[in-house]
Design a protein around this motif. Sequence first.
Motif, mmCIF file in Angstrom:
data_model
loop_
_atom_site.group_PDB
_atom_site.id
_atom_site.type_symbol
_atom_site.label_atom_id
_atom_site.label_comp_id
_atom_site.label_asym_id
_atom_site.label_seq_id
_atom_site.Cartn_x
_atom_site.Cartn_y
_atom_site.Cartn_z
ATOM 1 N N PRO A 40 2.482 -7.985 -6.736
ATOM 2 C CA PRO A 40 1.614 -8.166 -8.088
ATOM 3 C C PRO A 40 0.278 -7.859 -8.084
ATOM 4 O O PRO A 40 -0.559 -7.482 -8.966
ATOM 5 N N ASP A 41 -0.384 -8.018 -6.772
ATOM 6 C CA ASP A 41 -1.893 -7.848 -6.678
ATOM 7 C C ASP A 41 -2.256 -6.369 -6.428
ATOM 8 O O ASP A 41 -3.263 -6.087 -6.007
ATOM 9 N N GLY A 42 -1.014 -5.397 -6.331
ATOM 10 C CA GLY A 42 -1.296 -4.144 -6.266
ATOM 11 C C GLY A 42 -1.349 -3.573 -4.688
ATOM 12 O O GLY A 42 -1.564 -2.701 -4.577
ATOM 13 N N ARG A 43 -0.956 -4.619 -3.909
ATOM 14 C CA ARG A 43 -1.234 -4.404 -2.523
ATOM 15 C C ARG A 43 0.047 -4.807 -1.626
ATOM 16 O O ARG A 43 0.525 -5.977 -2.158
ATOM 17 N N GLN A 63 6.817 -5.838 13.803
ATOM 18 C CA GLN A 63 5.286 -5.871 14.216
ATOM 19 C C GLN A 63 4.699 -4.784 14.620
ATOM 20 O O GLN A 63 3.765 -4.240 14.378
ATOM 21 N N GLY A 64 5.345 -4.157 15.794
ATOM 22 C CA GLY A 64 5.047 -2.870 16.184
ATOM 23 C C GLY A 64 5.152 -1.808 15.109
ATOM 24 O O GLY A 64 4.152 -0.920 15.187
ATOM 25 N N TYR A 65 6.324 -1.663 14.330
ATOM 26 C CA TYR A 65 6.407 -0.732 13.517
ATOM 27 C C TYR A 65 5.196 -0.879 12.440
ATOM 28 O O TYR A 65 4.543 0.202 11.993
ATOM 29 N N ALA A 66 4.962 -2.079 11.971
ATOM 30 C CA ALA A 66 3.839 -2.470 11.069
ATOM 31 C C ALA A 66 2.502 -1.821 11.531
ATOM 32 O O ALA A 66 1.708 -1.267 10.981
ATOM 33 N N ARG A 67 2.174 -2.001 12.882
ATOM 34 C CA ARG A 67 1.096 -1.994 13.506
ATOM 35 C C ARG A 67 0.784 -0.377 13.333
ATOM 36 O O ARG A 67 -0.468 0.034 13.059
ATOM 37 N N HIS A 68 1.637 0.254 13.751
ATOM 38 C CA HIS A 68 1.457 1.804 13.651
ATOM 39 C C HIS A 68 1.617 2.615 12.191
ATOM 40 O O HIS A 68 0.898 3.313 11.885
ATOM 41 N N VAL A 69 2.430 1.758 11.189
ATOM 42 C CA VAL A 69 2.292 2.230 9.897
ATOM 43 C C VAL A 69 0.917 2.028 9.390
ATOM 44 O O VAL A 69 0.398 3.041 8.775
ATOM 45 N N PHE A 70 0.533 0.840 9.429
ATOM 46 C CA PHE A 70 -0.971 0.565 8.846
ATOM 47 C C PHE A 70 -1.836 1.315 9.705
ATOM 48 O O PHE A 70 -2.709 1.834 8.964
ATOM 49 N N ARG A 71 -1.803 1.555 10.937
ATOM 50 C CA ARG A 71 -2.918 2.439 11.350
ATOM 51 C C ARG A 71 -2.797 3.672 10.809
ATOM 52 O O ARG A 71 -3.873 4.374 10.847
ATOM 53 N N ASN A 76 -8.245 2.789 4.153
ATOM 54 C CA ASN A 76 -9.481 2.236 3.821
ATOM 55 C C ASN A 76 -9.664 0.927 4.823
ATOM 56 O O ASN A 76 -10.464 0.251 4.681
ATOM 57 N N ASP A 77 -8.482 0.841 5.671
ATOM 58 C CA ASP A 77 -8.608 0.035 7.038
ATOM 59 C C ASP A 77 -8.843 -1.613 6.557
ATOM 60 O O ASP A 77 -9.569 -2.459 6.909
ATOM 61 N N ASP A 78 -8.057 -1.935 5.191
ATOM 62 C CA ASP A 78 -8.168 -3.093 4.498
ATOM 63 C C ASP A 78 -7.189 -4.374 4.975
ATOM 64 O O ASP A 78 -7.027 -5.125 4.436
ATOM 65 N N GLY A 79 -6.169 -3.811 5.748
ATOM 66 C CA GLY A 79 -5.082 -4.481 6.149
ATOM 67 C C GLY A 79 -4.004 -4.333 5.158
ATOM 68 O O GLY A 79 -3.256 -5.277 5.127
ATOM 69 N N THR A 80 -4.050 -3.635 4.026
ATOM 70 C CA THR A 80 -3.038 -3.743 3.048
ATOM 71 C C THR A 80 -2.872 -2.166 2.853
ATOM 72 O O THR A 80 -3.587 -1.464 3.162
ATOM 73 N N PHE A 83 -0.627 1.242 -3.642
ATOM 74 C CA PHE A 83 0.405 1.938 -4.110
ATOM 75 C C PHE A 83 -0.072 3.598 -3.632
ATOM 76 O O PHE A 83 1.032 4.209 -3.109
ATOM 77 N N ARG A 84 -1.363 4.011 -3.933
ATOM 78 C CA ARG A 84 -1.513 5.270 -3.470
ATOM 79 C C ARG A 84 -1.329 5.499 -2.249
ATOM 80 O O ARG A 84 -0.391 6.627 -1.821
ATOM 81 N N GLU A 85 -1.611 4.642 -1.152
ATOM 82 C CA GLU A 85 -1.412 4.837 0.206
ATOM 83 C C GLU A 85 -0.025 4.714 0.718
ATOM 84 O O GLU A 85 0.681 5.676 1.316
#
Length: 150
Positions: A40-43, A63-71, A76-80, A83-85
């Motif tokens: 609901p917060d869009g992230r 955790q490993g998968y998420a680390r690489h997906v988020f990297r 914008n490196d905000d940890g979320t 929708f666009r990303e």
Amino acid sequence: MGNSRSGALSREVLQELRASTRYTEEELSRWYEGFQRQCPDGRIRRDEFERIYSNFFPNSDPQGYARHVFRSFDTNDDGTLDFREYIIALHLTSSGKTHLKLEWAFSLFDVDRNGEVSKSEVLEIITVRLWGGWGGLWGLYGCVGGHYEE
């Protein structure tokens, strides 16, 4: 991103995503509605991503998968992932142009972002991939996007 008052996807983001992906306005709008229901917060935060991913792939390393997906996709490196990303990640990993997939694959393997891929970086990515699989974004597509089909 979206219009925070109405919850609608902004025209600007919709046009950008239509121009940079193969998705139609109807698909994007439908996926946005599902994304808003789940986030609901869009992230989507990394811990939420890990939880959802582990539900789809219980024998994986969320955790490993998420680390690489988020990297790779948290541009914008905000940890979320907004929708666009998220949509860009889906498009790039599933149907993007070959040269873009290759650029993404290189950046994925270049864990320390030094412009080179070492043997240890390859081993790190392969280990995560063997346990989780990159189909995880599509598993999350079903959950977050709202139309998971087995």
